[in-house]
Design an enzyme around this catalytic site. Structure first.
Site, PDB file in Angstrom:
ATOM      1  N   SER A 168       8.109   0.543 -20.419  1.00 46.77           N
ATOM      2  CA  SER A 168       8.938   1.139 -19.361  1.00 46.77           C
ATOM      3  C   SER A 168       8.141   2.152 -18.541  1.00 46.77           C
ATOM      4  O   SER A 168       8.683   2.777 -17.634  1.00 46.77           O
ATOM      5  CB  SER A 168      10.163   1.809 -19.981  1.00 46.77           C
ATOM      6  OG  SER A 168       9.773   2.688 -21.017  1.00 46.77           O
ATOM      7  N   HIS A 205      45.617   0.551  10.872  1.00 47.08           N
ATOM      8  CA  HIS A 205      45.371  -0.888  11.081  1.00 47.08           C
ATOM      9  C   HIS A 205      44.418  -1.142  12.255  1.00 47.08           C
ATOM     10  O   HIS A 205      44.502  -2.171  12.911  1.00 47.08           O
ATOM     11  CB  HIS A 205      46.674  -1.667  11.329  1.00 47.08           C
ATOM     12  CG  HIS A 205      47.754  -1.375  10.347  1.00 47.08           C
ATOM     13  ND1 HIS A 205      47.973  -2.119   9.209  1.00 47.08           N
ATOM     14  CD2 HIS A 205      48.677  -0.372  10.308  1.00 47.08           C
ATOM     15  CE1 HIS A 205      49.000  -1.608   8.526  1.00 47.08           C
ATOM     16  NE2 HIS A 205      49.428  -0.543   9.174  1.00 47.08           N
ATOM     17  N   SER A 211      15.966  -3.302  20.365  1.00 45.78           N
ATOM     18  CA  SER A 211      15.892  -4.709  19.984  1.00 45.78           C
ATOM     19  C   SER A 211      14.547  -5.262  20.411  1.00 45.78           C
ATOM     20  O   SER A 211      13.981  -4.825  21.414  1.00 45.78           O
ATOM     21  CB  SER A 211      17.030  -5.462  20.665  1.00 45.78           C
ATOM     22  OG  SER A 211      16.683  -6.819  20.829  1.00 45.78           O
ATOM     23  N   LYS A 219      19.241  -2.842  24.535  1.00 42.14           N
ATOM     24  CA  LYS A 219      19.949  -2.486  23.307  1.00 42.14           C
ATOM     25  C   LYS A 219      19.569  -1.124  22.734  1.00 42.14           C
ATOM     26  O   LYS A 219      18.419  -0.720  22.761  1.00 42.14           O
ATOM     27  CB  LYS A 219      19.686  -3.547  22.221  1.00 42.14           C
ATOM     28  CG  LYS A 219      20.358  -4.881  22.442  1.00 42.14           C
ATOM     29  CD  LYS A 219      21.886  -4.803  22.373  1.00 42.14           C
ATOM     30  CE  LYS A 219      22.406  -4.593  20.985  1.00 42.14           C
ATOM     31  NZ  LYS A 219      22.366  -5.782  20.161  1.00 42.14           N
ATOM     32  N   ASN A 234      20.651   0.340  19.070  1.00 43.05           N
ATOM     33  CA  ASN A 234      21.417  -0.048  17.883  1.00 43.05           C
ATOM     34  C   ASN A 234      21.572   1.089  16.875  1.00 43.05           C
ATOM     35  O   ASN A 234      20.644   1.858  16.665  1.00 43.05           O
ATOM     36  CB  ASN A 234      20.735  -1.230  17.182  1.00 43.05           C
ATOM     37  CG  ASN A 234      20.699  -2.469  18.061  1.00 43.05           C
ATOM     38  OD1 ASN A 234      21.611  -2.702  18.853  1.00 43.05           O
ATOM     39  ND2 ASN A 234      19.643  -3.249  17.924  1.00 43.05           N
ATOM     40  N   GLU A 236      24.218   1.706   9.998  1.00 43.11           N
ATOM     41  CA  GLU A 236      24.393   0.402   9.343  1.00 43.11           C
ATOM     42  C   GLU A 236      23.711   0.381   7.975  1.00 43.11           C
ATOM     43  O   GLU A 236      24.241  -0.164   7.002  1.00 43.11           O
ATOM     44  CB  GLU A 236      23.833  -0.717  10.225  1.00 43.11           C
ATOM     45  CG  GLU A 236      24.640  -0.939  11.496  1.00 43.11           C
ATOM     46  CD  GLU A 236      23.902  -1.840  12.474  1.00 43.11           C
ATOM     47  OE1 GLU A 236      24.218  -3.030  12.522  1.00 43.11           O
ATOM     48  OE2 GLU A 236      22.989  -1.355  13.168  1.00 43.11           O
ATOM     49  N   GLN A 292      17.108   1.182 -22.490  1.00 42.19           N
ATOM     50  CA  GLN A 292      15.976   1.416 -21.584  1.00 42.19           C
ATOM     51  C   GLN A 292      16.332   1.013 -20.141  1.00 42.19           C
ATOM     52  O   GLN A 292      15.707   1.455 -19.191  1.00 42.19           O
ATOM     53  CB  GLN A 292      14.756   0.630 -22.073  1.00 42.19           C
ATOM     54  CG  GLN A 292      13.498   0.893 -21.296  1.00 42.19           C
ATOM     55  CD  GLN A 292      12.260   0.442 -22.063  1.00 42.19           C
ATOM     56  OE1 GLN A 292      11.819   1.114 -22.974  1.00 42.19           O
ATOM     57  NE2 GLN A 292      11.706  -0.701 -21.698  1.00 42.19           N
ATOM     58  N   LYS A 307      17.558   3.652 -16.796  1.00 40.74           N
ATOM     59  CA  LYS A 307      16.831   4.570 -15.935  1.00 40.74           C
ATOM     60  C   LYS A 307      16.677   4.120 -14.475  1.00 40.74           C
ATOM     61  O   LYS A 307      16.910   4.891 -13.543  1.00 40.74           O
ATOM     62  CB  LYS A 307      15.450   4.858 -16.523  1.00 40.74           C
ATOM     63  CG  LYS A 307      15.545   5.843 -17.676  1.00 40.74           C
ATOM     64  CD  LYS A 307      14.253   5.992 -18.427  1.00 40.74           C
ATOM     65  CE  LYS A 307      14.163   5.127 -19.661  1.00 40.74           C
ATOM     66  NZ  LYS A 307      15.312   5.081 -20.564  1.00 40.74           N
TER      67      LYS A 307
END
Ligand code: ARG
Length: 459
Positions: A22, A155, A276, A282, A284, A289, A321, A324
């Site tokens: 590990s 809604h 983009s 664009k 973004n 996200e 183990q 972790k």
């Protein structure tokens, strides 16, 4: 030869050796491991199990190793399996006998439980600080926009007018509970497991209370079997990380929606947005996200450990183990997510006009118009129907309720009078919602005051 090689006649299979090791990931625990070992050596000396001289040698040796690890001077070995045996071997290489004596009256089973507990406690402290910083930002944004009108949704349909500050304060409450969840978790896990040894305790006359004090725990675990088998503190840590992640992802979702042209309520700062590769226009909201997307791994990590623990017999099993990596990953993920979200909140531009504009359509004041009739003595169900008909009429006539003439109103009910216009003004609708916790100016003031007091209490 392995540290445990005495009873073996063959070298371990290479693939098995690698599968078992590990060290690749538990080297993350080197500081906690060394801290625990120094405390253990002090306890051994105090209980006359080793000499004071030997303790000093061990402590110096461990401190040197820590310094070397922190500047990447040490190459850990897969053959030594994990961080505990790597450090023990290094210590023996450096100081000789002391390294071999150190493991008296302890086992890796209690050692690893201690290391992970200490690690998680430290992470909680860091994450609490980050949460308190984002709560401060949210508080400031809310304060600034306590009068900025916007539509409240249910809604995803326009429902009633609220203020942007009020909407933001909802997130403050979520993070405040997350903060408290962390404090609760820290309180429950405040028991020091070292000294439980393999599973049944030890016949050496050790002093676990001394260890607890050295390592800043309020007490010791009460059952050795439980001490080495329990990972509920890690499960709880992962659960809290998931909840914070979910709160962040709901906020992210709203920032994504609000920054779309369809809403245009906010603009994310250029430094925290991306372009983009094909569409030049664009911008973004990638950060939001990604924070939303990180919930996948946060929830995955929680489910991973829950599944490892289910049906595991007492006491230690190597399955443990697997505890972790989820912890390391969730903690890393949440710290980055909170920091980025905090920066987005600090720098986003609020388009107050657009928010206000959006309040004009969608009949956000319809409930208030119904309440107006109630106040004039009409039973609520009838009011609901009358206003429903008015809304239908407005849709047909393509107008909002504020634009209706009094005689139009009166064609639906004779109860309507000139004061209806005051009753349905968006500003007034919001200002009046002063039930405890409401969006009204007076109720918001109380929320802000309480939030401020909370922030002061934790800083
Ligand atoms: N690397 C192990 C773990 O992470 C340490 C404890 C090993 N104990 C044992 N009995 N094999 O769980």
């Amino acid at each position: 030869m392995k540290l445990w090689g005495g009873r073996f006649t063959k070298e371990e299979n290479e693939a098995a050796n690698e599968f078992n090791a590990s060290i690749k990931f538990d080297k993350e625990l080197y500081k906690q491991d060394i801290k625990g070992s120094i405390a253990h050596s002090k306890m051994l000396a105090k209980c006359n199990i080793i000499s004071e001289d030997m303790q000093k040698k061990i402590q110096r040796g461990l401190e040197d190793i820590e310094a070397d690890v922190s500047v990447n001077k040490i190459e850990f070995s897969m053959d030594k399996e994990d961080i505990h045996m790597n450090i023990e071997s290094l210590l023996t290489e450096r100081i000789g006998e002391g390294g071999k004596i150190l493991h008296t009256a302890r086992s890796r089973n209690d050692q690893v439980a201690l290391d992970l507990k200490m690690y998680i406690r430290e992470q909680f402290v860091e994450i609490k600080e980050l949460l308190s910083a984002i709560m401060q930002t949210i508080f400031e944004v809310s304060e600034k926009h306590k009068n900025t009108l916007m539509p409240g949704y249910t809604h995803m349909q326009r429902a009633q007018p609220i203020t942007f500050g009020f909407h933001m304060m909802a997130y403050f409450q979520m993070f405040k509970r997350d903060y408290k969840r962390m404090e609760n978790a820290m309180d429950i896990m405040d028991e020091m497991p070292l000294g439980a040894c393999a599973l049944s305790g030890t016949s050496y006359e050790t002093d676990r209370r001394f260890l607890a004090e050295e390592l800043s725990f309020s007490g010791v675990t009460e059952n050795s079997m439980d001490s080495v088998s329990d990972r509920d503190f890690a499960m709880e840590f992962l659960f809290v990380m998931s909840v914070i992640g979910i709160h962040l992802s709901r906020l992210s979702e709203e920032l994504i929606l609000w920054s779309s042209k369809e809403f245009d309520f906010i603009e994310i700062d250029d430094a925290l947005a991306t372009g983009s590769s094909i569409m030049p226009q664009k911008k973004n909201p990638d950060m939001a996200e990604l924070i939303r997307g990180k919930c996948g791994r946060l929830n995955g990590n929680l489910i991973a450990l829950l599944t490892v623990m289910k049906g595991l017999p007492l006491a230690y099993n190597k399955d443990l183990q697997e505890d972790k990596e989820p912890v390391f990953d969730s903690s890393d993920t949440i710290k980055k997510s909170i920091s980025i979200m905090n920066m987005m909140m600090q720098t986003m531009r609020i388009n107050e006009d657009k928010m206000h504009e959006a309040c004009k359509t969608g009949f956000l004041n319809a409930t208030d118009a119904a309440d107006y009739l109630v106040k004039k003595g009409v039973p609520f169900r009838e009011c609901h129907e009358i206003i429903g008909k008015i809304v239908l009429y407005c849709i047909k006539e393509n107008k909002c309720m504020e634009e209706m003439k009094l005689e139009e109103y009166r064609s639906f009910s004779k109860v309507f009078a000139e004061d209806i216009y005051d009753e349905i003004s968006m500003e007034k609708c919001v200002k009046r919602k002063n039930s405890e916790g409401g969006t009204g100016a007076a109720a918001m003031l109380i929320q802000l005051e309480k939030a401020k007091a909370f922030l002061e209490s934790i800083n």
